[in-house]
Design an enzyme around this catalytic site. Structure first.
Site, mmCIF file in Angstrom:
data_model
loop_
_atom_site.group_PDB
_atom_site.id
_atom_site.type_symbol
_atom_site.label_atom_id
_atom_site.label_comp_id
_atom_site.label_asym_id
_atom_site.label_seq_id
_atom_site.Cartn_x
_atom_site.Cartn_y
_atom_site.Cartn_z
ATOM 1 N N MET A 75 0.795 -1.235 -0.065
ATOM 2 C CA MET A 75 -0.017 -0.115 0.086
ATOM 3 C C MET A 75 0.816 1.245 -0.128
ATOM 4 O O MET A 75 0.376 2.389 0.130
ATOM 5 C CB MET A 75 -1.089 -0.084 1.060
ATOM 6 N N LYS A 87 4.652 -10.050 9.322
ATOM 7 C CA LYS A 87 4.455 -9.296 10.153
ATOM 8 C C LYS A 87 2.765 -9.318 10.375
ATOM 9 O O LYS A 87 2.110 -9.280 11.161
ATOM 10 C CB LYS A 87 5.111 -7.971 9.802
ATOM 11 N N GLY A 122 4.746 -10.088 4.063
ATOM 12 C CA GLY A 122 5.297 -10.312 5.266
ATOM 13 C C GLY A 122 4.776 -11.181 6.398
ATOM 14 O O GLY A 122 3.526 -10.924 6.501
ATOM 15 N N GLN A 130 -2.948 -11.932 7.752
ATOM 16 C CA GLN A 130 -3.346 -11.818 6.413
ATOM 17 C C GLN A 130 -2.628 -12.748 5.579
ATOM 18 O O GLN A 130 -3.063 -13.367 4.399
ATOM 19 C CB GLN A 130 -2.772 -10.440 5.973
ATOM 20 N N GLN A 189 -10.150 -2.678 2.163
ATOM 21 C CA GLN A 189 -9.705 -3.216 3.455
ATOM 22 C C GLN A 189 -9.665 -2.261 4.510
ATOM 23 O O GLN A 189 -9.389 -2.721 5.777
ATOM 24 C CB GLN A 189 -8.586 -3.873 3.184
ATOM 25 N N HIS A 245 9.248 -3.528 3.487
ATOM 26 C CA HIS A 245 8.692 -3.736 2.060
ATOM 27 C C HIS A 245 10.050 -4.123 1.237
ATOM 28 O O HIS A 245 9.886 -5.051 0.329
ATOM 29 C CB HIS A 245 8.131 -2.580 1.328
#
Ligand code: AMP
Length: 277
Positions: free
Chosen positions: A27, A146, A144, A150, A58, A34
């Site tokens: 994003m 993180k 990721g 997701q 989202q 990233h």
């Protein structure tokens, strides 16, 4: 670096390519987290594309879609200097034209934790990721750890829909004090930023207890809570120890455990994760 703003142009480029393509969906407001995905993609593919799309589907109605950090010029410079071959930066209308009605629902994995706090969030993520994969047709796509839930949702959707792409998880990249890099860290005040490594310290404490032989989920959660509750600027949304695959709470671990945290510092909600074992 080529820049595409239309699906047609990206598709045409993809069709013209020989060799493999790695895709890194983002994003924007890019940081070293990233770029680590981009570096992994570069190592494993002939060409690499990064998508940059602040996905309105989202974000909840009261979330930060409007004020989400956007700096296309800075992102372009970072990508150019990091060896990205193509940037896909479509408008909202290009990605979600009027009348677009189909959504992707991955079922139970999308319901707890982030899904419970952010209804519709993973439907929005899954729908746009599916579209990006269909448009770019990458051999590999990089996500990721993180955003652990997701990642689990995307692995589920790629498996369930038999999408011809390999999902490649990448480790969490952190600041030197342990804070996970995030575009949303820019929202933190100086005091909140100083308090933010509390997420890291909470996971350190759970790891310490785990290393001492503790395998009960509630004890691991208690260890994290004790650290989080001692930081007056932090308000814990959740701090849980779950099964790494199903993300369901564990009573007693017989294999690895994933810690998942969501903590408010002021108005900013930070998430983090660690795998134990
Ligand atoms: P975002 O732009 O926040 O949607 O993130 C795009 C991708 O970068 C997602 O797959 C994230 O999980 C990943 N990502 C974000 N922050 C980090 C980080 N600190 N370390 C590793 N990956 C990250």
């Amino acid at each position: 670096m080529l820049t595409f703003t239309t699906k047609t142009a990206l598709r045409a480029w993809r069709t013209s390519l020989g060799g493999s393509l790695g895709l890194v969906p983002t994003m924007g407001a890019l940081h070293a987290g990233h770029l680590s995905l981009l570096a992994a993609a570069r190592r494993q593919n002939t060409r690499v594309a990064v998508s940059l799309f602040v996905n309105p589907l989202q974000f909840g109605p009261h979330e930060d879609f409007a004020r989400y950090p956007r700096d296309l010029a800075a992102d372009r410079r970072l990508l150019e200097s990091s060896g990205c071959d193509a940037l896909f930066a479509p408008s909202v209308d290009e990605m979600i034209p009027p009348g677009c009605a189909t959504t992707v629902d991955v079922g139970p994995l999308a319901l707890p934790l982030e899904g419970q706090r952010r209804p519709g969030h993973f439907r929005g993520v899954a729908t746009i990721v599916t579209k990006l994969l269909a448009i770019a047709r990458p051999d590999r796509a990089y996500f990721g750890e993180k955003d652990a839930q997701q990642l689990a949702v995307i692995q589920r959707l790629v498996s369930d829909l038999d999408l011809p792409v390999q999902v490649c998880p990448c480790p969490v990249v952190r600041e030197s004090d342990g804070l996970a890099m995030s575009s949303r860290n820019a929202y933190l005040t100086a005091d909140e930023r100083a308090a933010a490594p509390v997420l890291w310290r909470a996971m350190e404490e759970a790891s310490r207890v785990w290393a001492g032989g503790e395998r009960r989920g509630d004890r691991l959660e208690h260890a994290m809570r004790a650290v989080l509750d001692a930081q007056p600027l932090a308000r814990t949304d959740y701090a849980v120890a779950v099964d790494p695959t199903t993300l369901e709470p564990i009573d007693r671990a017989h294999g690895p455990v994933r810690l998942l945290l969501a903590v408010f510092l002021g108005g900013t909600r930070l998430i983090d994760t660690r795998l134990l074992g």
